[in-house]
Design a protein around this motif. Structure first.
Motif, PDB file in Angstrom:
ATOM      1  N   ALA A 112       0.271  -1.601  -0.534  1.00  0.00           N
ATOM      2  CA  ALA A 112      -0.233   0.191   0.427  1.00  0.00           C
ATOM      3  C   ALA A 112       0.968   1.312   0.294  1.00  0.00           C
ATOM      4  CB  ALA A 112      -0.997  -0.509   1.201  1.00  0.00           C
ATOM      5  N   PHE A 113       0.230   2.336  -0.690  1.00  0.00           N
ATOM      6  CA  PHE A 113       1.150   3.311  -0.551  1.00  0.00           C
ATOM      7  C   PHE A 113       0.291   4.562  -1.049  1.00  0.00           C
ATOM      8  CE2 PHE A 113       0.778   2.301  -5.260  1.00  0.00           C
ATOM      9  CZ  PHE A 113       0.786   3.649  -5.710  1.00  0.00           C
ATOM     10  N   TYR A 114       0.630   5.854  -0.660  1.00  0.00           N
ATOM     11  CA  TYR A 114      -0.226   6.794  -1.040  1.00  0.00           C
ATOM     12  C   TYR A 114       1.233   8.539  -1.273  1.00  0.00           C
ATOM     13  CZ  TYR A 114       0.813   9.400   3.891  1.00  0.00           C
ATOM     14  OH  TYR A 114       1.657  10.034   4.604  1.00  0.00           O
ATOM     15  N   LEU A 115       0.343   8.948  -1.861  1.00  0.00           N
ATOM     16  CA  LEU A 115       1.262  10.073  -2.830  1.00  0.00           C
ATOM     17  C   LEU A 115       0.510  11.669  -1.466  1.00  0.00           C
ATOM     18  CD1 LEU A 115       0.708   9.745  -6.057  1.00  0.00           C
ATOM     19  CD2 LEU A 115       2.503   9.248  -4.601  1.00  0.00           C
ATOM     20  N   MET A 116       1.327  12.670  -1.647  1.00  0.00           N
ATOM     21  CA  MET A 116       0.836  13.701  -0.330  1.00  0.00           C
ATOM     22  C   MET A 116       1.801  14.745  -1.150  1.00  0.00           C
ATOM     23  SD  MET A 116       2.906  13.234   3.263  1.00  0.00           S
ATOM     24  CE  MET A 116       4.973  13.475   2.662  1.00  0.00           C
ATOM     25  N   GLY A 117       1.250  16.000  -1.244  1.00  0.00           N
ATOM     26  CA  GLY A 117       1.883  17.229  -1.508  1.00  0.00           C
ATOM     27  C   GLY A 117       3.106  17.098  -1.165  1.00  0.00           C
ATOM     28  N   HIS A 118       3.902  17.700  -2.088  1.00  0.00           N
ATOM     29  CA  HIS A 118       5.783  17.938  -1.235  1.00  0.00           C
ATOM     30  C   HIS A 118       5.354  19.136  -0.581  1.00  0.00           C
ATOM     31  CE1 HIS A 118       9.431  20.017  -2.054  1.00  0.00           C
ATOM     32  NE2 HIS A 118      10.127  18.438  -2.132  1.00  0.00           N
ATOM     33  N   ILE A 119       6.380  19.195   0.448  1.00  0.00           N
ATOM     34  CA  ILE A 119       6.072  19.854   1.604  1.00  0.00           C
ATOM     35  C   ILE A 119       7.737  21.325   0.787  1.00  0.00           C
ATOM     36  CG2 ILE A 119       6.401  20.783   3.768  1.00  0.00           C
ATOM     37  CD1 ILE A 119       5.518  18.251   4.071  1.00  0.00           C
ATOM     38  N   ASP A 120       7.098  22.412   0.861  1.00  0.00           N
ATOM     39  CA  ASP A 120       8.492  23.326   0.100  1.00  0.00           C
ATOM     40  C   ASP A 120       8.739  24.227   1.402  1.00  0.00           C
ATOM     41  OD1 ASP A 120      10.572  25.034  -0.422  1.00  0.00           O
ATOM     42  OD2 ASP A 120       8.597  26.910  -1.240  1.00  0.00           O
ATOM     43  N   GLY A 121       9.721  23.147   2.388  1.00  0.00           N
ATOM     44  CA  GLY A 121      10.420  24.050   4.161  1.00  0.00           C
ATOM     45  C   GLY A 121      11.842  22.827   4.091  1.00  0.00           C
ATOM     46  N   TRP A 122      11.773  23.267   5.127  1.00  0.00           N
ATOM     47  CA  TRP A 122      12.984  22.427   6.025  1.00  0.00           C
ATOM     48  C   TRP A 122      12.804  21.787   8.077  1.00  0.00           C
ATOM     49  CZ3 TRP A 122      14.485  24.008  10.652  1.00  0.00           C
ATOM     50  CH2 TRP A 122      14.726  25.246  10.791  1.00  0.00           C
ATOM     51  N   ALA A 123      14.153  20.840   7.506  1.00  0.00           N
ATOM     52  CA  ALA A 123      13.491  19.735   8.683  1.00  0.00           C
ATOM     53  C   ALA A 123      14.193  19.922   9.742  1.00  0.00           C
ATOM     54  CB  ALA A 123      14.059  18.202   8.116  1.00  0.00           C
ATOM     55  N   PRO A 124      13.871  20.170  11.030  1.00  0.00           N
ATOM     56  CA  PRO A 124      14.650  20.270  11.562  1.00  0.00           C
ATOM     57  C   PRO A 124      16.136  19.649  12.262  1.00  0.00           C
ATOM     58  CG  PRO A 124      12.947  20.889  12.152  1.00  0.00           C
ATOM     59  CD  PRO A 124      12.875  19.972  11.392  1.00  0.00           C
ATOM     60  N   MET A 125      16.199  18.317  11.853  1.00  0.00           N
ATOM     61  CA  MET A 125      16.637  17.278  12.201  1.00  0.00           C
ATOM     62  C   MET A 125      17.789  16.978  11.171  1.00  0.00           C
ATOM     63  SD  MET A 125      15.818  16.193  14.606  1.00  0.00           S
ATOM     64  CE  MET A 125      16.865  14.484  14.846  1.00  0.00           C
ATOM     65  N   ASP A 126      17.940  18.495  10.172  1.00  0.00           N
ATOM     66  CA  ASP A 126      19.102  18.510   9.385  1.00  0.00           C
ATOM     67  C   ASP A 126      19.599  19.362   9.164  1.00  0.00           C
ATOM     68  OD1 ASP A 126      17.769  16.225   7.703  1.00  0.00           O
ATOM     69  OD2 ASP A 126      16.883  17.775   6.323  1.00  0.00           O
ATOM     70  N   GLY A 128      12.678  30.842   5.846  1.00  0.00           N
ATOM     71  CA  GLY A 128      12.592  32.505   5.692  1.00  0.00           C
ATOM     72  C   GLY A 128      11.292  32.806   7.000  1.00  0.00           C
ATOM     73  N   GLY A 129      11.514  33.940   6.534  1.00  0.00           N
ATOM     74  CA  GLY A 129      10.751  34.224   8.725  1.00  0.00           C
ATOM     75  C   GLY A 129      10.028  34.647   7.791  1.00  0.00           C
ATOM     76  N   PRO A 130       8.781  35.452   8.793  1.00  0.00           N
ATOM     77  CA  PRO A 130       9.107  34.755  10.218  1.00  0.00           C
ATOM     78  C   PRO A 130       8.782  33.022  10.372  1.00  0.00           C
ATOM     79  CG  PRO A 130       6.398  35.827   9.786  1.00  0.00           C
ATOM     80  CD  PRO A 130       7.495  35.899   8.367  1.00  0.00           C
ATOM     81  N   ALA A 131       9.138  33.117  11.030  1.00  0.00           N
ATOM     82  CA  ALA A 131       8.888  31.259  12.098  1.00  0.00           C
ATOM     83  C   ALA A 131       7.351  30.950  11.584  1.00  0.00           C
ATOM     84  CB  ALA A 131       9.477  31.194  13.597  1.00  0.00           C
ATOM     85  N   ARG A 132       7.445  29.658  10.487  1.00  0.00           N
ATOM     86  CA  ARG A 132       6.229  29.260  10.903  1.00  0.00           C
ATOM     87  C   ARG A 132       6.381  27.711  10.551  1.00  0.00           C
ATOM     88  NH1 ARG A 132       4.341  26.997   5.622  1.00  0.00           N
ATOM     89  NH2 ARG A 132       5.966  28.264   4.095  1.00  0.00           N
ATOM     90  N   PRO A 155      16.984  33.437   9.209  1.00  0.00           N
ATOM     91  CA  PRO A 155      17.260  34.339   9.686  1.00  0.00           C
ATOM     92  C   PRO A 155      16.831  33.715  11.485  1.00  0.00           C
ATOM     93  CG  PRO A 155      15.227  34.591   8.912  1.00  0.00           C
ATOM     94  CD  PRO A 155      14.780  33.646   8.608  1.00  0.00           C
ATOM     95  N   PHE A 156      17.334  32.480  11.502  1.00  0.00           N
ATOM     96  CA  PHE A 156      16.613  31.777  12.759  1.00  0.00           C
ATOM     97  C   PHE A 156      18.210  31.307  13.719  1.00  0.00           C
ATOM     98  CE2 PHE A 156      12.733  30.458  10.322  1.00  0.00           C
ATOM     99  CZ  PHE A 156      12.193  31.205  10.405  1.00  0.00           C
ATOM    100  N   GLU A 157      19.225  31.905  12.565  1.00  0.00           N
ATOM    101  CA  GLU A 157      20.212  30.982  13.731  1.00  0.00           C
ATOM    102  C   GLU A 157      21.128  31.933  15.103  1.00  0.00           C
ATOM    103  OE1 GLU A 157      24.784  30.187  12.612  1.00  0.00           O
ATOM    104  OE2 GLU A 157      24.380  31.988  10.976  1.00  0.00           O
ATOM    105  N   ALA A 158      20.516  33.521  14.632  1.00  0.00           N
ATOM    106  CA  ALA A 158      20.552  34.305  16.182  1.00  0.00           C
ATOM    107  C   ALA A 158      19.217  34.193  16.618  1.00  0.00           C
ATOM    108  CB  ALA A 158      21.075  35.765  15.922  1.00  0.00           C
ATOM    109  N   ASP A 159      18.254  34.147  16.360  1.00  0.00           N
ATOM    110  CA  ASP A 159      17.189  34.290  17.622  1.00  0.00           C
ATOM    111  C   ASP A 159      16.025  33.256  16.768  1.00  0.00           C
ATOM    112  OD1 ASP A 159      14.945  34.801  19.195  1.00  0.00           O
ATOM    113  OD2 ASP A 159      14.668  36.273  18.255  1.00  0.00           O
ATOM    114  N   PRO A 160      16.561  32.383  17.477  1.00  0.00           N
ATOM    115  CA  PRO A 160      15.406  30.708  16.884  1.00  0.00           C
ATOM    116  C   PRO A 160      14.644  30.523  18.326  1.00  0.00           C
ATOM    117  CG  PRO A 160      17.348  30.102  18.405  1.00  0.00           C
ATOM    118  CD  PRO A 160      17.608  31.527  18.215  1.00  0.00           C
TER     119      PRO A 160
END
Length: 336
Positions: free
Chosen positions: A97-111, A214-218, A119-124
Motif C-alpha cells: 500500500a502507498f499514498y501520495l501527499m503534496g510536496h512540502i516546501d520547507g526544511w527539517a530541523p534534524m538537518d 525564511g522568516g517569520p517562523a512558520r 534568519p533563525f541562527e541568532a534568534d531561534p
C-alpha cells in the motif's frame, strides 16, 4: 535506481489523472524511520510517495493507510500538513500500500542540528513556539466530524497506559530499571485533572515537523502520522518537551538531539500551549512522567534486541536515565 516499478507506477498515475503523458522522475528522499519516501515529478505534478519497505511486516501497510486517512481528514483544518493527493490501498501496483501527499516546501530541523538556518541562527525562539503551537492546533480538530471517531479508543485512554506498557516491559525484560517501581506506582495512583480527547500524533517531536523557508517562523507541516490516534494531545506536548531543559542558557542545551540554546525554557513553552489551546496545564507533570516512563520502555525494547547494532546499544545508558528522571519527578511533584 529506486526499487519502484516505474512502469506500473506511471500507469497508476495515468489512471489518477496525475501528469498524464509526461515522463516520470523519481528521487528517493531520506529521513523517514519506518517508511520509504520518494519525490515524484511528472509534468506539472509534484508529490511525495510514502510506502513501506518491501521486507516490512504486513502491519506497515495498515500504518500507511492510517497515515493516509489522517492526512486526508486534515484537509480544511488549521493543522499544518501535507495535502493528501491519492492512495493505493493494496499491493497490486507496487507490492505494498502507498499514498501520495503534496510536496512540502520547507526544511527539517534534524538537518540543522549544528545551527539553525537564517534568519533563525541568532534568534531561534519562535521555532520553539511554533513547535508547541502545532500541538495546540491538534486540539482544535473536530475528529468526530472528520470521520476519525473509530481511529482510537479515547474512553479509558489513561487507564490503559500503565497496563499496556508494563505488559510490554514484562515481555522484553532483561534487567531491572532503577526508579521504575516508583514511577509506575505514581502513574497508577494519578490521573490528569481533566481529559479532553483529541487527535494525537503519537510521536510529536522535532524529527516529525517541517518549517517554512525564511522568516517569520512558520510550521509548514506535521509529518509521519503512522502512530496517530484519538487520545490526549497533551501527551504529544510532553513527548516534545520530555527532555527540554527548564533553562536554555547553557550553550550546549539540547532537546530531542537538537540544540535549543536561545529558545524559551520548558515552562514558557507549556504556558504558550495553554495560551493558544485554552487548556489547563496544572497537571503537566503527569504527562512528563508518563512520557519519560513510556519512552524508557520503548527504547529498552530496542536495547534488548540490539545485538551488535551500535545505535540500539546506545540506549543501554539512556534508558536508565529516562526512568530515573521519571521517578525523580514523580517523587518531587506537587501534583496530586
Amino acid at each position: 535506481m529506486t526499487g519502484l516499478d516505474t512502469a506500473r507506477l506511471t500507469a497508476w498515475l495515468d489512471e489518477q489523472g496525475l501528469g498524464a503523458g509526461a515522463p516520470l522522475a523519481i528521487t528517493q528522499l531520506y529521513g523517514g524511520a519506518q517508511n520509504e519516501i520518494y519525490e515524484l515529478r511528472r509534468g506539472e505534478h509534484h508529490s511525495v510517495l510514502r510506502i513501506p519497505p518491501a521486507t516490512a511486516p504486513a502491519e506497515r501497510d495498515r500504518g500507511i493507510l492510517r497515515e493516509w486517512r489522517i492526512t486526508a481528514a486534515l484537509d480544511g483544518t488549521d493543522v499544518p500538513h501535507a495535502r493528501g493527493i491519492a492512495v493505493c490501498p493494496g499491493p497490486g501496483v507496487l507490492g505494498r500500500a502507498f499514498y501520495l501527499m503534496g510536496h512540502i516546501d520547507g526544511w527539517a530541523p534534524m538537518d540543522h542540528r549544528d545551527g539553525w538556518p537564517e534568519p533563525f541562527e541568532a534568534d531561534p525562539a519562535d521555532l520553539a513556539y511554533r513547535l508547541v503551537e502545532g500541538v495546540a492546533q491538534l486540539t482544535t480538530v473536530d475528529w468526530r466530524a472528520r470521520g476519525l471517531a473509530d481511529l482510537g479508543k479515547p474512553d479509558g485512554f489513561h487507564d490503559r497506559q500503565v497496563q499496556r506498557w508494563t505488559g510490554m516491559f514484562a515481555r522484553i525484560k532483561g534487567r531491572e530499571l532503577d526508579g521504575m517501581d516508583t514511577a509506575t506506582a505514581w502513574l497508577n495512583a494519578h490521573r490528569p485533572l481533566d481529559f479532553v480527547p483529541g487527535l494525537m500524533h503519537g510521536d510529536y517531536q522535532w524529527a516529525n515537523v517541517m518549517f517554512g523557508h525564511g522568516g517569520p517562523a512558520r510550521l509548514a507541516a506535521i509529518v509521519d502520522w503512522e502512530m496517530g490516534t484519538i487520545g490526549d494531545p497533551k501527551l504529544d506536548l510532553a513527548w516534545a518537551l520530555k527532555d527540554w531543559p527548564e533553562s536554555t542558557d547553557d550553550p550546549g542545551a539540547t532537546a530531542g538531539h537538537v540544540g535549543v540554546h536561545g529558545m524559551p525554557g520548558r515552562d514558557r513553552l507549556v504556558a504558550r500551549f495553554a495560551e493558544v489551546s485554552g487548556r489547563q496545564v496544572d497537571d503537566f507533570d503527569y504527562y512528563l512522567i508518563l512520557a519519560r516512563w513510556k519512552l524508557a520502555i520503548v527504547l529498552e525494547q530496542g536495547y534488548q534486541r540490539a545485538g551488535d547494532n551500535p545505535k540500539l546499544r546506545a540506549f543501554g545508558e539512556l534508558v536508565p536515565k529516562l526512568m530515573r528522571d521519571a521517578a525523580e519527578l514523580a517523587e518531587s511533584t506537587g501534583y496530586r
